[in-house]
Design a protein around this motif. Structure first.
Motif, PDB file in Angstrom:
ATOM      1  N   PHE A 188       0.833  -1.207   0.000  1.00  0.00           N
ATOM      2  CA  PHE A 188       0.000   0.000   0.000  1.00  0.00           C
ATOM      3  C   PHE A 188       0.867   1.256   0.000  1.00  0.00           C
ATOM      4  O   PHE A 188       0.559   2.245  -0.674  1.00  0.00           O
ATOM      5  CB  PHE A 188      -0.922  -0.021   1.214  1.00  0.00           C
ATOM      6  CG  PHE A 188      -1.905   1.104   1.263  1.00  0.00           C
ATOM      7  CD1 PHE A 188      -3.112   1.025   0.572  1.00  0.00           C
ATOM      8  CD2 PHE A 188      -1.646   2.251   1.997  1.00  0.00           C
ATOM      9  CE1 PHE A 188      -4.029   2.063   0.606  1.00  0.00           C
ATOM     10  CE2 PHE A 188      -2.554   3.301   2.034  1.00  0.00           C
ATOM     11  CZ  PHE A 188      -3.750   3.203   1.337  1.00  0.00           C
ATOM     12  N   ASP A 198      -4.328   8.854   0.917  1.00  0.00           N
ATOM     13  CA  ASP A 198      -4.736   7.494   0.546  1.00  0.00           C
ATOM     14  C   ASP A 198      -5.198   6.702   1.769  1.00  0.00           C
ATOM     15  O   ASP A 198      -6.195   5.978   1.718  1.00  0.00           O
ATOM     16  CB  ASP A 198      -3.577   6.757  -0.127  1.00  0.00           C
ATOM     17  CG  ASP A 198      -3.297   7.257  -1.545  1.00  0.00           C
ATOM     18  OD1 ASP A 198      -4.138   7.990  -2.095  1.00  0.00           O
ATOM     19  OD2 ASP A 198      -2.219   6.917  -2.081  1.00  0.00           O
ATOM     20  N   ARG A 258      -8.612   8.058   2.796  1.00  0.00           N
ATOM     21  CA  ARG A 258      -9.697   7.765   1.854  1.00  0.00           C
ATOM     22  C   ARG A 258      -9.924   6.261   1.679  1.00  0.00           C
ATOM     23  O   ARG A 258     -11.049   5.778   1.770  1.00  0.00           O
ATOM     24  CB  ARG A 258      -9.379   8.389   0.499  1.00  0.00           C
ATOM     25  CG  ARG A 258     -10.473   8.176  -0.561  1.00  0.00           C
ATOM     26  CD  ARG A 258     -10.033   8.616  -1.932  1.00  0.00           C
ATOM     27  NE  ARG A 258      -8.906   7.836  -2.403  1.00  0.00           N
ATOM     28  CZ  ARG A 258      -7.709   8.352  -2.688  1.00  0.00           C
ATOM     29  NH1 ARG A 258      -7.486   9.645  -2.547  1.00  0.00           N
ATOM     30  NH2 ARG A 258      -6.732   7.577  -3.120  1.00  0.00           N
ATOM     31  N   ASP A 259      -8.858   5.525   1.429  1.00  0.00           N
ATOM     32  CA  ASP A 259      -8.998   4.115   1.064  1.00  0.00           C
ATOM     33  C   ASP A 259      -9.182   3.197   2.265  1.00  0.00           C
ATOM     34  O   ASP A 259      -9.891   2.191   2.176  1.00  0.00           O
ATOM     35  CB  ASP A 259      -7.781   3.654   0.249  1.00  0.00           C
ATOM     36  CG  ASP A 259      -7.644   4.403  -1.067  1.00  0.00           C
ATOM     37  OD1 ASP A 259      -8.652   5.009  -1.499  1.00  0.00           O
ATOM     38  OD2 ASP A 259      -6.552   4.397  -1.658  1.00  0.00           O
ATOM     39  N   LYS A 270     -10.218   4.394   5.273  1.00  0.00           N
ATOM     40  CA  LYS A 270     -11.225   5.011   6.153  1.00  0.00           C
ATOM     41  C   LYS A 270     -10.656   5.304   7.540  1.00  0.00           C
ATOM     42  O   LYS A 270     -11.328   5.164   8.564  1.00  0.00           O
ATOM     43  CB  LYS A 270     -12.468   4.119   6.292  1.00  0.00           C
ATOM     44  CG  LYS A 270     -13.022   3.590   4.981  1.00  0.00           C
ATOM     45  CD  LYS A 270     -13.418   4.703   4.035  1.00  0.00           C
ATOM     46  CE  LYS A 270     -14.011   4.142   2.743  1.00  0.00           C
ATOM     47  NZ  LYS A 270     -14.262   5.206   1.740  1.00  0.00           N
TER      48      LYS A 270
END
Length: 256
Positions: free
Chosen positions: A140, A198, A201-202, A204
């Motif tokens: 990630f 990121d 957003r991704d 949470k």
């Protein structure tokens, strides 16, 4: 606005009679990026230390995910879903990137260290799960190429990303970032800002961060809280903080 994930009410902290924090109150909404700004010595890191239990406040209340945090300790805070990075990298410089990231899961382990070492008993499935989490986090944050490198051999900017990975690997609901961009050049700040967005957003993840670069703060944050000499002098959206005369006088200077 989302409901508050973290509520801070009248938190005060002192060291040998010297006030570090005085009656600090504000909420952090679930899913937002909240920046703490203020001059050096304003109490920002002390406040993060109260939230994750490194320090115990003299007074005040903390509520996380609807539950009162009564004198939390770092281990309990981690188990409840509060992750943390520090101003100075707290990495194991002689271990690999992968081992450092795995170290972020030790507080979630149910098996003993001995069981993990020999992968016996209940540790076998847990070890596999932990390895998957670590590998996913490394991917990630785009540091797969360095997974087997010794951390002490990495450039500073990459070390900061490894520390972020270690805090993130346990999938905290709230992530506390203490100057994640300290010492970075412009390009490195842009890169770590992208990863913070990121994560928010991704994954949470709600984020509270300390940052001195006002340009970064204004572009990254949903909510800004300003401290000065341990007191809150500003609290609102980035634009509201920019327009606050007390903040301008104490910290920002002339804003164009």
């Amino acid at each position: 606005m989302s409901e508050a994930l973290l509520s801070i009410r009248d938190v005060s902290l002192s060291f040998k009679g010297i006030k570090a924090l005085t009656a600090i109150s504000f909420d952090v909404a679930d899913g937002e990026i909240c920046a703490l700004i203020g001059p050096n010595g304003a109490g920002k890191s002390s406040l993060l230390n109260v939230i994750n239990g490194v320090y115990r406040s003299d007074r005040g209340e903390l509520t996380f995910a609807g539950k009162a945090l009564r004198r939390p300790r770092p281990r309990l805070a981690a188990r409840l879903g509060i992750g943390r990075t520090f101003q100075n990298n707290a990495l194991f410089k002689r271990l690999t990137v992968l081992d450092n990231v795995l170290a972020g899961l030790t507080r979630k382990a149910r098996a003993s260290l001995l069981e993990h070492t020999f992968r016996v008993g209940r540790s076998a499935s847990e070890s596999r799960h932990f390895r998957e989490l670590a590998e996913d986090t490394i991917a990630f944050l785009e540091i797969e190429a360095y997974r087997d490198w010794i951390v002490g051999q990495l450039p500073y900017g990459l070390q900061k990303r490894v520390e972020l990975a270690r805090a993130l690997v346990s999938r905290p609901r709230l992530l506390l970032l203490d100057e994640p961009m300290a010492g970075m050049n412009h390009d490195e700040k842009q890169e770590i800002s992208r990863f913070i967005l990121d994560v928010n957003r991704d994954l949470k993840t709600t984020i509270v961060l300390i940052e001195h670069d006002i340009g970064v703060v204004m572009g990254l944050s949903d909510h800004v809280v300003v401290l000065d000499y341990g007191r809150k002098i500003g609290d609102g959206s980035p634009q509201e903080v920019r327009d606050n005369p007390d903040v301008v006088t104490a910290y920002l200077g002339t804003v164009h």
